[in-house]
Design an enzyme around this catalytic site. Structure first.
Site, PDB file in Angstrom:
ATOM      1  N   LEU A 223       0.818  -1.213   0.000  1.00 33.22           N
ATOM      2  CA  LEU A 223       0.000   0.000   0.000  1.00 33.22           C
ATOM      3  C   LEU A 223       0.857   1.272   0.000  1.00 33.22           C
ATOM      4  O   LEU A 223       1.931   1.316   0.590  1.00 33.22           O
ATOM      5  CB  LEU A 223      -0.929  -0.002   1.218  1.00 33.22           C
ATOM      6  CG  LEU A 223      -1.876  -1.207   1.307  1.00 33.22           C
ATOM      7  CD1 LEU A 223      -2.801  -1.074   2.518  1.00 33.22           C
ATOM      8  CD2 LEU A 223      -2.698  -1.386   0.035  1.00 33.22           C
ATOM      9  N   GLY A 226      -1.655   6.417  -2.586  1.00 32.36           N
ATOM     10  CA  GLY A 226      -2.831   6.289  -3.470  1.00 32.36           C
ATOM     11  C   GLY A 226      -3.894   5.433  -2.813  1.00 32.36           C
ATOM     12  O   GLY A 226      -5.086   5.784  -2.801  1.00 32.36           O
ATOM     13  N   HIS A 227      -3.462   4.301  -2.241  1.00 38.33           N
ATOM     14  CA  HIS A 227      -4.415   3.445  -1.535  1.00 38.33           C
ATOM     15  C   HIS A 227      -4.976   4.179  -0.306  1.00 38.33           C
ATOM     16  O   HIS A 227      -6.164   4.087  -0.008  1.00 38.33           O
ATOM     17  CB  HIS A 227      -3.730   2.161  -1.062  1.00 38.33           C
ATOM     18  CG  HIS A 227      -3.202   1.290  -2.164  1.00 38.33           C
ATOM     19  ND1 HIS A 227      -1.867   1.100  -2.381  1.00 38.33           N
ATOM     20  CD2 HIS A 227      -3.834   0.564  -3.120  1.00 38.33           C
ATOM     21  CE1 HIS A 227      -1.693   0.272  -3.397  1.00 38.33           C
ATOM     22  NE2 HIS A 227      -2.875  -0.061  -3.881  1.00 38.33           N
ATOM     23  N   LYS A 338      -6.693   5.492 -11.265  1.00 39.81           N
ATOM     24  CA  LYS A 338      -5.417   5.000 -11.783  1.00 39.81           C
ATOM     25  C   LYS A 338      -5.612   3.812 -12.727  1.00 39.81           C
ATOM     26  O   LYS A 338      -4.920   3.669 -13.716  1.00 39.81           O
ATOM     27  CB  LYS A 338      -4.533   4.610 -10.591  1.00 39.81           C
ATOM     28  CG  LYS A 338      -3.399   3.665 -10.867  1.00 39.81           C
ATOM     29  CD  LYS A 338      -2.271   4.363 -11.557  1.00 39.81           C
ATOM     30  CE  LYS A 338      -1.011   3.540 -11.633  1.00 39.81           C
ATOM     31  NZ  LYS A 338      -1.160   2.194 -12.124  1.00 39.81           N
ATOM     32  N   ASP A 339      -6.575   2.939 -12.366  1.00 40.72           N
ATOM     33  CA  ASP A 339      -6.875   1.775 -13.213  1.00 40.72           C
ATOM     34  C   ASP A 339      -8.217   2.024 -13.898  1.00 40.72           C
ATOM     35  O   ASP A 339      -9.249   1.461 -13.508  1.00 40.72           O
ATOM     36  CB  ASP A 339      -6.887   0.510 -12.356  1.00 40.72           C
ATOM     37  CG  ASP A 339      -5.521   0.266 -11.733  1.00 40.72           C
ATOM     38  OD1 ASP A 339      -4.637  -0.251 -12.421  1.00 40.72           O
ATOM     39  OD2 ASP A 339      -5.330   0.649 -10.557  1.00 40.72           O
TER      40      ASP A 339
HETATM   41  P1  AMP Z   1      -3.873  -2.423  -6.491  1.00 39.02           P
HETATM   42  O1  AMP Z   1      -3.408  -2.722  -5.118  1.00 39.02           O
HETATM   43  O2  AMP Z   1      -2.827  -1.927  -7.405  1.00 39.02           O
HETATM   44  O3  AMP Z   1      -4.702  -3.540  -7.060  1.00 39.02           O
HETATM   45  O4  AMP Z   1      -4.868  -1.185  -6.341  1.00 39.02           O
HETATM   46  C1  AMP Z   1      -5.933  -1.217  -5.442  1.00 39.02           C
HETATM   47  C2  AMP Z   1      -6.788  -0.008  -5.671  1.00 39.02           C
HETATM   48  O5  AMP Z   1      -6.007   1.167  -5.471  1.00 39.02           O
HETATM   49  C3  AMP Z   1      -7.341   0.065  -7.089  1.00 39.02           C
HETATM   50  O6  AMP Z   1      -8.673   0.549  -7.031  1.00 39.02           O
HETATM   51  C4  AMP Z   1      -6.412   1.039  -7.737  1.00 39.02           C
HETATM   52  O7  AMP Z   1      -7.004   1.720  -8.815  1.00 39.02           O
HETATM   53  C5  AMP Z   1      -6.133   1.999  -6.591  1.00 39.02           C
HETATM   54  N1  AMP Z   1      -4.894   2.743  -6.809  1.00 39.02           N
HETATM   55  C6  AMP Z   1      -3.684   2.226  -7.084  1.00 39.02           C
HETATM   56  N2  AMP Z   1      -2.796   3.228  -7.275  1.00 39.02           N
HETATM   57  C7  AMP Z   1      -3.482   4.389  -7.095  1.00 39.02           C
HETATM   58  C8  AMP Z   1      -3.136   5.769  -7.164  1.00 39.02           C
HETATM   59  N3  AMP Z   1      -1.909   6.164  -7.451  1.00 39.02           N
HETATM   60  N4  AMP Z   1      -4.101   6.674  -6.924  1.00 39.02           N
HETATM   61  C9  AMP Z   1      -5.368   6.290  -6.633  1.00 39.02           C
HETATM   62  N5  AMP Z   1      -5.751   5.008  -6.563  1.00 39.02           N
HETATM   63  C10 AMP Z   1      -4.828   4.072  -6.785  1.00 39.02           C
END
Ligand code: AMP
Length: 476
Positions: A223, A226-227, A338-339
């Site tokens: 994490l 962003g998270h 981001k995604d």
């Molecule tokens: P992940 O752990 O990469 O699967 O991401 C989990 C959640 O966090 C997903 O909804 C991503 O879109 C969001 N996320 C990841 N990176 C960012 C970021 N830089 N800004 C905002 N949300 C993010």
């Protein structure tokens, strides 16, 4: 057996004691009772009206199940009570149930004086209880069969009136005890690491019982800020936030980085604690039970762009998100812009499957130089990290061109590709301007559009995107 029982506040025991003595009621030895109440892993007893308790009264230990309340002016419920052998302790009995997934919700202690008498053909028990943290109450009770219920209820109400007892108290001792507890400190309840589906269900049930709204933030861990922004957003919209930390095997293609994906549970838990969220960190077998063959797929959207580059990826994402919705049953779930394509897939999933979960999308959080924060950024060498700034610059270029009147997606895509080429080691996978909802190609910017990028720097594949804002006046 049915338990037919009425409870009354009894701050002054004088009048009932005098009547019981006058009627020749038999008093049993007074006793201390210690009741451990448990909640079920598969349903919330507070909602169903059931109860499960382990009672220690003197040397005896028994487990009692009570069914939901049946209709009538006096509380009537099915009751099954089983006594344990003399060498079984209450903590052994509770341990057996907790290993089956039951959770302790309260320990209620009381001093009980018991009286027995016959009344209108029924054996009646009268209890005078001093319940720790609750107060002093009297209970009148008959154990009977279904055919006895209407008459037994009448007998109990008449007896209570004769004992000088006033208004009935409909709540159980457990309910009153729970209501009298000070709010549990937020940190203590919200930093636990929940490992199993049963633990999550129980924690969510507790939160629901306390009237809390539930938020879910699905993540793969490692994490970063962003998270954290998603957790903060969830906290604004709900009172109990679950962050799932699960590196989901089914969303990785065979050649991808599943085994080397960063796993940093300890710091993830600390971040969630600092932001007031609980963590659900299951093992793969908990999410995909042996023999699991069921998957969901959002057709169309899942095959293009990221879906084309990563076959099976969105099928894995949609499946795990649906499973998390089933486990946590949140009011709201938060995802990151981001995604962008993942957001579109989740919105379509929730819409198509008539999900009651509210989907919220939060803006992308960036490093000071503009690079979108990502768990995969740590794979970049310092050189590639410096070059990675071209992604956000390319997106900014696209927006600048739109601001200057450009509406042709192909021209915008070319602009972005040129900027990516500024980085000597960057290899463009795609730079596209597409419909923000369907990810289908556009001929012009006549609907909400998003610029999306995928770029390799060495072996690390980075993605980024920016919704394009088209000045309204210029669009007419
Ligand atoms: P992940 O752990 O990469 O699967 O991401 C989990 C959640 O966090 C997903 O909804 C991503 O879109 C969001 N996320 C990841 N990176 C960012 C970021 N830089 N800004 C905002 N949300 C993010």
């Amino acid at each position: 057996m049915l338990e037919i029982e009425a409870k009354f506040p009894c701050p002054d025991r004088g009048p009932p004691l005098a009547r019981l003595a006058a009627w020749g009621a038999r008093e049993l030895p007074a006793r201390e009772e210690s009741d451990t109440y448990l909640n079920a892993p598969d349903r919330d007893f507070a909602r169903t009206g059931e109860a499960l308790r382990v009672r220690r009264a003197g040397d005896t230990v028994a487990v009692t199940y009570k069914g939901p309340r049946l209709p009538g002016a006096v509380k009537t419920r099915a009751e099954t009570e089983l006594a344990f052998a003399p060498d079984v302790s209450a903590s052994d009995a509770v341990a057996l149930l907790t290993s089956l997934g039951y959770r302790v919700v309260a320990d209620v202690r009381k001093t009980r004086r018991l009286f027995e008498l016959r009344r209108d053909g029924f054996d009646v028990t009268v209890c005078l209880d001093d319940v720790a943290g609750v107060g002093v109450y009297a209970e009148v009770e008959i154990l009977g069969q279904a055919g006895d219920v209407p008459r037994a209820q009448g007998v109990l109400l008449a007896l209570a009136a004769d004992l000088g007892l006033g208004e009935q108290e409909p709540r159980s001792y457990l309910r009153m005890w729970l209501e009298n507890q000070p709010e549990a400190p937020v940190r203590e309840t919200e930093t636990r690491v929940l490992r199993t589906v049963a633990e999550v269900r129980a924690a969510v049930a507790d939160a629901r019982r306390a009237g809390k709204r539930i938020g879910l933030v699905p993540t793969m861990g490692a994490l970063h800020e962003g998270h954290a922004a998603l957790v903060d957003a969830a906290r604004r919209e709900s009172d109990f936030v679950v962050v799932s930390v699960f590196v989901n095997p089914t969303q990785f293609a065979p050649h991808e980085d599943f085994t080397r994906y960063p796993r940093t549970l300890e710091t993830d838990v600390a971040l969630c604690a600092a932001h007031g969220a609980a963590v659900f960190a299951p093992e793969p077998g908990e999410v995909y039970p042996e023999g699991a063959t069921t998957f969901v797929e959002v057709a169309g959207l899942s095959q293009v762009m990221e879906g084309a580059a990563r076959p099976g990826h969105f099928r894995g994402v949609a499946t795990v998100v649906l499973k998390l919705f089933e486990v946590v049953q949140p009011d709201v779930a938060i995802f990151g812009q981001k995604d962008a394509q993942q957001c579109a897939v989740i919105r379509a999933l929730a819409r198509d499957l008539l999900s009651p979960v509210r989907i919220r999308i939060e803006p992308t959080v960036r490093e000071p130089d503009g690079l979108a924060m990502s768990s995969r950024n740590r794979y970049l060498s310092p050189e590639h990290r410096a070059q990675a700034v071209v992604l956000s610059r390319a997106l900014a270029d696209a927006q600048t061109a739109v601001d200057a009147g450009e509406r042709d997606p192909l021209t915008l895509e070319r602009r972005m590709a040129e900027r990516i080429a500024d980085a000597p080691d960057a290899r463009l996978d795609y730079a596209r301007v597409v419909d923000a909802r369907t990810f289908e190609p556009l001929t012009t910017l006549d609907r909400p559009a998003v610029a999306v990028l995928a770029v390799f720097l060495g072996t690390t594949r980075l993605i980024d995107n920016a919704p394009l804002s088209v000045p309204e006046a210029a669009n007419r």
